[in-house]
Design a protein around this motif. Structure first.
Motif, PDB file in Angstrom:
ATOM      1  N   ALA A  16      47.199  35.635  51.836  1.00 15.55           N
ATOM      2  CA  ALA A  16      47.732  34.854  50.723  1.00 15.55           C
ATOM      3  C   ALA A  16      47.226  35.376  49.387  1.00 15.55           C
ATOM      4  O   ALA A  16      46.246  36.111  49.320  1.00 15.55           O
ATOM      5  CB  ALA A  16      47.322  33.393  50.884  1.00 15.55           C
ATOM      6  N   THR A  17      47.910  34.942  48.331  1.00 17.65           N
ATOM      7  CA  THR A  17      47.437  35.121  46.959  1.00 17.65           C
ATOM      8  C   THR A  17      46.998  33.751  46.472  1.00 17.65           C
ATOM      9  O   THR A  17      47.770  32.795  46.533  1.00 17.65           O
ATOM     10  CB  THR A  17      48.545  35.677  46.056  1.00 17.65           C
ATOM     11  N   THR A  18      45.744  33.638  46.039  1.00 18.46           N
ATOM     12  CA  THR A  18      45.163  32.358  45.652  1.00 18.46           C
ATOM     13  C   THR A  18      44.635  32.436  44.230  1.00 18.46           C
ATOM     14  O   THR A  18      43.922  33.381  43.891  1.00 18.46           O
ATOM     15  CB  THR A  18      43.988  31.993  46.592  1.00 18.46           C
ATOM     16  N   THR A  19      44.973  31.450  43.401  1.00 19.90           N
ATOM     17  CA  THR A  19      44.359  31.348  42.082  1.00 19.90           C
ATOM     18  C   THR A  19      43.019  30.649  42.265  1.00 19.90           C
ATOM     19  O   THR A  19      42.967  29.482  42.638  1.00 19.90           O
ATOM     20  CB  THR A  19      45.242  30.556  41.100  1.00 19.90           C
ATOM     21  N   ILE A  20      41.945  31.386  42.053  1.00 16.89           N
ATOM     22  CA  ILE A  20      40.591  30.863  42.228  1.00 16.89           C
ATOM     23  C   ILE A  20      40.232  29.935  41.077  1.00 16.89           C
ATOM     24  O   ILE A  20      39.662  28.871  41.265  1.00 16.89           O
ATOM     25  CB  ILE A  20      39.573  32.017  42.328  1.00 16.89           C
ATOM     26  N   PHE A  21      40.566  30.349  39.852  1.00 17.67           N
ATOM     27  CA  PHE A  21      40.336  29.525  38.667  1.00 17.67           C
ATOM     28  C   PHE A  21      41.442  29.807  37.670  1.00 17.67           C
ATOM     29  O   PHE A  21      41.718  30.970  37.362  1.00 17.67           O
ATOM     30  CB  PHE A  21      38.961  29.812  38.054  1.00 17.67           C
ATOM     31  N   ALA A  22      42.071  28.764  37.145  1.00 15.39           N
ATOM     32  CA  ALA A  22      43.232  28.906  36.266  1.00 15.39           C
ATOM     33  C   ALA A  22      42.824  28.935  34.795  1.00 15.39           C
ATOM     34  O   ALA A  22      43.204  28.076  34.009  1.00 15.39           O
ATOM     35  CB  ALA A  22      44.220  27.782  36.524  1.00 15.39           C
ATOM     36  N   GLY A  23      42.046  29.933  34.429  1.00 18.63           N
ATOM     37  CA  GLY A  23      41.621  30.099  33.049  1.00 18.63           C
ATOM     38  C   GLY A  23      40.669  31.270  32.948  1.00 18.63           C
ATOM     39  O   GLY A  23      40.283  31.855  33.959  1.00 18.63           O
ATOM     40  N   PRO A  24      40.268  31.644  31.738  1.00 17.89           N
ATOM     41  CA  PRO A  24      39.314  32.737  31.575  1.00 17.89           C
ATOM     42  C   PRO A  24      37.985  32.413  32.268  1.00 17.89           C
ATOM     43  O   PRO A  24      37.511  31.279  32.202  1.00 17.89           O
ATOM     44  CB  PRO A  24      39.121  32.829  30.063  1.00 17.89           C
ATOM     45  N   ALA A  25      37.406  33.400  32.933  1.00 24.62           N
ATOM     46  CA  ALA A  25      36.130  33.212  33.628  1.00 24.62           C
ATOM     47  C   ALA A  25      35.546  34.568  33.993  1.00 24.62           C
ATOM     48  O   ALA A  25      36.204  35.595  33.864  1.00 24.62           O
ATOM     49  CB  ALA A  25      36.323  32.360  34.883  1.00 24.62           C
ATOM     50  N   ARG A  26      34.311  34.531  34.457  1.00 24.82           N
ATOM     51  CA  ARG A  26      33.634  35.741  34.921  1.00 24.82           C
ATOM     52  C   ARG A  26      33.334  35.610  36.408  1.00 24.82           C
ATOM     53  O   ARG A  26      32.787  34.601  36.852  1.00 24.82           O
ATOM     54  CB  ARG A  26      32.339  35.975  34.152  1.00 24.82           C
ATOM     55  N   ASP A  44      42.924  40.014  37.321  1.00 26.46           N
ATOM     56  CA  ASP A  44      42.906  39.231  36.083  1.00 26.46           C
ATOM     57  C   ASP A  44      44.330  38.750  35.865  1.00 26.46           C
ATOM     58  O   ASP A  44      45.161  39.467  35.317  1.00 26.46           O
ATOM     59  CB  ASP A  44      42.428  40.092  34.921  1.00 26.46           C
ATOM     60  N   GLY A  45      44.648  37.562  36.348  1.00 22.10           N
ATOM     61  CA  GLY A  45      46.002  37.018  36.300  1.00 22.10           C
ATOM     62  C   GLY A  45      46.740  37.322  37.582  1.00 22.10           C
ATOM     63  O   GLY A  45      46.521  38.356  38.209  1.00 22.10           O
ATOM     64  N   THR A  46      47.590  36.404  38.006  1.00 27.73           N
ATOM     65  CA  THR A  46      48.374  36.603  39.223  1.00 27.73           C
ATOM     66  C   THR A  46      49.283  37.815  39.030  1.00 27.73           C
ATOM     67  O   THR A  46      50.083  37.853  38.106  1.00 27.73           O
ATOM     68  CB  THR A  46      49.212  35.346  39.530  1.00 27.73           C
ATOM     69  N   GLY A  47      49.105  38.817  39.881  1.00 31.29           N
ATOM     70  CA  GLY A  47      49.856  40.058  39.749  1.00 31.29           C
ATOM     71  C   GLY A  47      49.376  40.926  38.598  1.00 31.29           C
ATOM     72  O   GLY A  47      50.018  41.910  38.250  1.00 31.29           O
ATOM     73  N   GLY A  48      48.234  40.574  38.018  1.00 32.75           N
ATOM     74  CA  GLY A  48      47.707  41.295  36.861  1.00 32.75           C
ATOM     75  C   GLY A  48      46.843  42.485  37.234  1.00 32.75           C
ATOM     76  O   GLY A  48      46.898  43.006  38.345  1.00 32.75           O
ATOM     77  N   THR A  49      46.002  42.877  36.307  1.00 33.75           N
ATOM     78  CA  THR A  49      45.131  44.040  36.458  1.00 33.75           C
ATOM     79  C   THR A  49      44.063  43.789  37.510  1.00 33.75           C
ATOM     80  O   THR A  49      43.365  42.773  37.463  1.00 33.75           O
ATOM     81  CB  THR A  49      44.447  44.360  35.115  1.00 33.75           C
ATOM     82  N   ALA A  50      43.925  44.717  38.440  1.00 32.63           N
ATOM     83  CA  ALA A  50      42.876  44.620  39.461  1.00 32.63           C
ATOM     84  C   ALA A  50      41.516  44.827  38.809  1.00 32.63           C
ATOM     85  O   ALA A  50      41.302  45.812  38.101  1.00 32.63           O
ATOM     86  CB  ALA A  50      43.103  45.643  40.561  1.00 32.63           C
ATOM     87  N   PHE A  52      38.592  44.115  40.836  1.00 36.04           N
ATOM     88  CA  PHE A  52      37.709  44.445  41.957  1.00 36.04           C
ATOM     89  C   PHE A  52      38.573  44.599  43.203  1.00 36.04           C
ATOM     90  O   PHE A  52      39.515  43.835  43.405  1.00 36.04           O
ATOM     91  CB  PHE A  52      36.689  43.318  42.188  1.00 36.04           C
ATOM     92  N   SER A  53      38.257  45.605  44.023  1.00 35.29           N
ATOM     93  CA  SER A  53      38.945  45.738  45.305  1.00 35.29           C
ATOM     94  C   SER A  53      37.956  46.141  46.385  1.00 35.29           C
ATOM     95  O   SER A  53      36.974  46.836  46.119  1.00 35.29           O
ATOM     96  CB  SER A  53      40.101  46.736  45.217  1.00 35.29           C
ATOM     97  N   PHE A  67      27.678  40.593  41.351  1.00 29.18           N
ATOM     98  CA  PHE A  67      28.031  41.547  40.311  1.00 29.18           C
ATOM     99  C   PHE A  67      26.995  41.503  39.194  1.00 29.18           C
ATOM    100  O   PHE A  67      26.579  40.415  38.784  1.00 29.18           O
ATOM    101  CB  PHE A  67      29.437  41.269  39.794  1.00 29.18           C
ATOM    102  N   PRO A  68      26.573  42.655  38.714  1.00 34.56           N
ATOM    103  CA  PRO A  68      25.480  42.712  37.735  1.00 34.56           C
ATOM    104  C   PRO A  68      25.855  42.151  36.365  1.00 34.56           C
ATOM    105  O   PRO A  68      27.031  41.958  36.052  1.00 34.56           O
ATOM    106  CB  PRO A  68      25.180  44.208  37.652  1.00 34.56           C
ATOM    107  N   GLY A  69      24.835  41.913  35.580  1.00 35.23           N
ATOM    108  CA  GLY A  69      25.021  41.450  34.205  1.00 35.23           C
ATOM    109  C   GLY A  69      25.700  40.100  34.166  1.00 35.23           C
ATOM    110  O   GLY A  69      25.360  39.183  34.896  1.00 35.23           O
ATOM    111  N   GLU A  70      26.699  39.991  33.310  1.00 38.35           N
ATOM    112  CA  GLU A  70      27.438  38.735  33.143  1.00 38.35           C
ATOM    113  C   GLU A  70      28.591  38.605  34.130  1.00 38.35           C
ATOM    114  O   GLU A  70      29.353  37.654  34.074  1.00 38.35           O
ATOM    115  CB  GLU A  70      27.960  38.632  31.706  1.00 38.35           C
ATOM    116  N   GLY A  71      28.758  39.583  35.016  1.00 37.57           N
ATOM    117  CA  GLY A  71      29.852  39.540  35.985  1.00 37.57           C
ATOM    118  C   GLY A  71      31.081  40.268  35.468  1.00 37.57           C
ATOM    119  O   GLY A  71      31.041  40.959  34.456  1.00 37.57           O
ATOM    120  N   ILE A  72      32.193  40.104  36.183  1.00 40.43           N
ATOM    121  CA  ILE A  72      33.452  40.772  35.854  1.00 40.43           C
ATOM    122  C   ILE A  72      34.331  39.787  35.084  1.00 40.43           C
ATOM    123  O   ILE A  72      34.696  38.736  35.607  1.00 40.43           O
ATOM    124  CB  ILE A  72      34.167  41.249  37.129  1.00 40.43           C
TER     125      ILE A  72
END
Length: 93
Positions: A16-26, A44-50, A52-53, A67-72
């Motif tokens: 499936a494709t799942t929206t984990i959080f519907a807004g900006p986040a790290r 980053d967005g449904t069907g958006g830029t990958a 992490f894979s 993920f290091p630092g502040e995350g992705i």
């Protein structure tokens, strides 16, 4: 001094494709239970830029990554695309 944010989690279902959080986040981390050759892509967005894979090795198993630092950073939302017989829990803040 860095600003602290609460870390939350969202589950990504198999096949499936799942929206984990519907807004900006790290993305702070991910836990994946996988079968042989399974894939997980965080966009980053449904069907958006990958952002992490992950492609599983030839043996089934599980892995946890932080993920290091502040995350992705995802500017739109966090979307997970998960192959069959695989699940993921995404940690974000």
């Amino acid at each position: 001094m860095a600003m602290q944010t609460d870390v939350k989690s969202g589950a990504a279902a198999a096949n499936a494709t799942t929206t984990i959080f519907a807004g900006p986040a790290r993305i702070k981390g991910i836990s994946i239970s996988y079968s042989s050759g399974a894939t997980v892509v965080l966009n980053d967005g449904t069907g958006g830029t990958a952002r992490f894979s992950f492609t599983a090795p030839t043996a089934a198993g599980c892995i946890y990554m932080v993920f290091p630092g502040e995350g992705i950073r995802c500017d739109t939302n966090i979307s997970a695309v998960v192959s069959s017989t695989t699940t993921a829990v995404v940690f974000y803040g």
